[in-house]
Design a protein around this motif. Structure first.
Motif, PDB file in Angstrom:
ATOM      1  N   CYS A 145       5.576   6.132   2.284  1.00 16.85           N
ATOM      2  CA  CYS A 145       5.858   6.169   3.720  1.00 16.85           C
ATOM      3  C   CYS A 145       7.264   6.637   4.046  1.00 16.85           C
ATOM      4  O   CYS A 145       7.611   6.805   5.213  1.00 16.85           O
ATOM      5  CB  CYS A 145       5.624   4.788   4.333  1.00 16.85           C
ATOM      6  SG  CYS A 145       3.893   4.277   4.304  1.00 16.85           S
ATOM      7  N   GLU A 190       2.904   6.006  10.082  1.00 18.54           N
ATOM      8  CA  GLU A 190       3.138   5.717  11.491  1.00 18.54           C
ATOM      9  C   GLU A 190       1.816   5.660  12.256  1.00 18.54           C
ATOM     10  O   GLU A 190       1.608   4.785  13.089  1.00 18.54           O
ATOM     11  CB  GLU A 190       4.066   6.773  12.104  1.00 18.54           C
ATOM     12  CG  GLU A 190       5.492   6.661  11.612  1.00 18.54           C
ATOM     13  CD  GLU A 190       6.381   7.808  12.042  1.00 18.54           C
ATOM     14  OE1 GLU A 190       5.890   8.755  12.710  1.00 18.54           O
ATOM     15  OE2 GLU A 190       7.581   7.772  11.712  1.00 18.54           O
ATOM     16  N   THR A 191       0.894   6.568  11.927  1.00 21.03           N
ATOM     17  CA  THR A 191      -0.403   6.617  12.601  1.00 21.03           C
ATOM     18  C   THR A 191      -1.213   5.346  12.377  1.00 21.03           C
ATOM     19  O   THR A 191      -1.852   4.840  13.301  1.00 21.03           O
ATOM     20  CB  THR A 191      -1.219   7.840  12.118  1.00 21.03           C
ATOM     21  OG1 THR A 191      -0.481   9.021  12.436  1.00 21.03           O
ATOM     22  CG2 THR A 191      -2.579   7.898  12.771  1.00 21.03           C
ATOM     23  N   ASP A 231       6.582  12.328   2.329  1.00 18.60           N
ATOM     24  CA  ASP A 231       5.509  13.132   2.917  1.00 18.60           C
ATOM     25  C   ASP A 231       4.488  12.308   3.686  1.00 18.60           C
ATOM     26  O   ASP A 231       3.830  12.822   4.586  1.00 18.60           O
ATOM     27  CB  ASP A 231       4.787  13.927   1.823  1.00 18.60           C
ATOM     28  CG  ASP A 231       5.666  15.002   1.209  1.00 18.60           C
ATOM     29  OD1 ASP A 231       6.651  15.407   1.868  1.00 18.60           O
ATOM     30  OD2 ASP A 231       5.375  15.434   0.082  1.00 18.60           O
ATOM     31  N   LYS A 234       5.025   9.805   5.717  1.00 12.39           N
ATOM     32  CA  LYS A 234       5.611   9.100   6.864  1.00 12.39           C
ATOM     33  C   LYS A 234       4.746   9.174   8.113  1.00 12.39           C
ATOM     34  O   LYS A 234       4.512   8.164   8.778  1.00 12.39           O
ATOM     35  CB  LYS A 234       7.011   9.634   7.149  1.00 12.39           C
ATOM     36  CG  LYS A 234       7.751   8.837   8.185  1.00 12.39           C
ATOM     37  CD  LYS A 234       9.185   9.278   8.320  1.00 12.39           C
ATOM     38  CE  LYS A 234       9.887   8.406   9.346  1.00 12.39           C
ATOM     39  NZ  LYS A 234      11.296   8.739   9.465  1.00 12.39           N
ATOM     40  N   SER A 235       4.232  10.335   8.450  1.00 12.62           N
ATOM     41  CA  SER A 235       3.438  10.460   9.679  1.00 12.62           C
ATOM     42  C   SER A 235       2.126   9.687   9.563  1.00 12.62           C
ATOM     43  O   SER A 235       1.687   9.061  10.528  1.00 12.62           O
ATOM     44  CB  SER A 235       3.176  11.926  10.029  1.00 12.62           C
ATOM     45  OG  SER A 235       2.375  12.538   9.044  1.00 12.62           O
TER      46      SER A 235
END
Length: 154
Positions: free
Chosen positions: A25, A34-35, A28, A30-31
Motif C-alpha cells: 500500500c 485507498e479504494t 504501486d 496505494k490506489s
C-alpha cells in the motif's frame, strides 16, 4: 505475520476460486488500498471484491488457514446463482429482471428511507440534548462535538 501470510498464499496458489495475496500500500498498490479502505498496516481484507470486509481473527498461520478454508469459497451471488437457495435466487432474479428505470426507482425509494431515518435520528438527538445538559456542540459549547460523536457514543 509475514511468514505465515506467505505460507497461506502458497497454500492457495493456483486456485481458480480463491485468492490470497498481498499488496504494498505504500507503492504501486496505494490506489487500490485507498479504494478498499485500508487505513493501517498490516490490514487483512476478505470477501467479495466489490465489498471487502475487515478480517478480525487471529494472525498466525493456523487461524488464517482455518478462516480461509471456511470463508474463502464461492458464495451465492448473481455470478453464482447455483449456490443460492430458492429464496435468494428469486430475490436476485427479481432485481435482474427489472428495467433500468424500475431499478433506479427502487434504489431511490430505499435511499429515501435511509434519508428519512437519518432525519428522524437527528430530530430525536436534538430533543435529547437539553435533557442531557449538552447542546448541539457538547457540554462546553465545543464546536468539535458533532452528531457523529453522538452516533458513535464518543
Amino acid at each position: 505475520m509475514k511468514p505465515d501470510w506467505d505460507k497461506l498464499m502458497g497454500e492457495f496458489a493456483g486456485s481458480a476460486t480463491q485468492l490470497v495475496a498481498d499488496v504494498d500500500c505504500t507503492a504501486d498498490g496505494k490506489s487500490l488500498c485507498e479504494t478498499v479502505g485500508v487505513r493501517g498496516y498490516p490490514s487483512i481484507k476478505w470477501g467479495d471484491p466489490s465489498d471487502l470486509q475487515d478480517y478480525q481473527g487471529g494472525r498466525d498461520f493456523d487461524a488464517l488457514k482455518n478462516f480461509a478454508d471456511e470463508n474463502l469459497k464461492p458464495m451465492c451471488s448473481p455470478k453464482n446463482l447455483d449456490l443460492c437457495d430458492d429464496e435468494k435466487k428469486a430475490q436476485i432474479t427479481k432485481y435482474q429482471d427489472m428495467s433500468d428505470e424500475d431499478l433506479a426507482a427502487a434504489i431511490s425509494s430505499e435511499e429515501k428511507k435511509l434519508d428519512d431515518a437519518e432525519a428522524e435520528f437527528k430530530a430525536e438527538v436534538e430533543k435529547l440534548l437539553p435533557i442531557t445538559g449538552y447542546n448541539r456542540y457538547g457540554p462546553d459549547n465545543d464546536k468539535s462535538f458533532t452528531l457523529q460523536a453522538v452516533k458513535t457514543c464518543h
